[in-house]
Design an enzyme around this catalytic site. Structure first.
Site, mmCIF file in Angstrom:
data_model
loop_
_atom_site.group_PDB
_atom_site.id
_atom_site.type_symbol
_atom_site.label_atom_id
_atom_site.label_comp_id
_atom_site.label_asym_id
_atom_site.label_seq_id
_atom_site.Cartn_x
_atom_site.Cartn_y
_atom_site.Cartn_z
ATOM 1 N N LYS A 88 -5.897 2.229 -2.150
ATOM 2 C CA LYS A 88 -6.825 1.202 -1.658
ATOM 3 C C LYS A 88 -7.509 0.445 -2.790
ATOM 4 C CE LYS A 88 -8.084 2.811 2.947
ATOM 5 N NZ LYS A 88 -9.193 2.920 3.895
ATOM 6 N N LYS A 135 -10.120 1.184 -4.346
ATOM 7 C CA LYS A 135 -11.577 1.233 -4.285
ATOM 8 C C LYS A 135 -12.024 2.672 -4.076
ATOM 9 C CE LYS A 135 -11.432 -0.434 0.478
ATOM 10 N NZ LYS A 135 -11.854 -1.449 1.399
#
Length: 138
Positions: free
Chosen positions: A48, A50
């Protein structure tokens, strides 16, 4: 008696919300024993790009505290077949946003050969961790 003995589902479970709760509740309604894989920070960063807001250890503790969950395990990779080899579950529960995804089409075939089912639950409309993050910005 429930349809399945051991069920498995996974997630990041960041900023825990009612959509997360719905999947866990629906899964537990269909199996006697529910194992939940919580994605590690490193895994989430890898796919992702993040970092979760809530630490991995706190997310594990939160999921562990949910009455529908019987066991919590770290999810260190996205290989669900490898998870099955280790945990020997009868069914995997996943959100229907993954239905038709090439990754899950292939997984269905592999699971079919070993007698493991996949149940797709409707995605809870109007809530997601991304939506929660957006609301916090306001």
């Amino acid at each position: 008696m429930k349809q399945y003995k051991i069920g498995y589902t996974t997630g990041v479970f960041d900023l825990f919300h009612v959509g997360h709760l719905n999947i866990l509740k629906q899964a537990k309604e269909q199996c006697e024993y529910l194992v939940v894989g919580v994605s590690t920070d490193e895994l989430v960063m890898g796919y992702k790009n993040k970092k979760p807001v809530i630490s991995f250890s706190d997310r594990m503790a939160i999921v562990e505290g949910i009455k529908y969950v019987d066991e919590v395990v770290p999810q260190v990779n996205r290989d669900k077949f490898s998870a099955w080899e280790h945990l020997q579950f009868d069914v995997m529960f996943v959100g229907d946003d993954w239905k038709g995804n090439a990754l899950f089409d292939e997984l269905e075939k592999r699971f079919n050969h070993v007698g493991v089912g996949i149940v797709y639950f409707p995605y809870t409309k109007g809530v997601s961790s991304s939506m929660v993050k957006e609301k916090i910005k306001i």
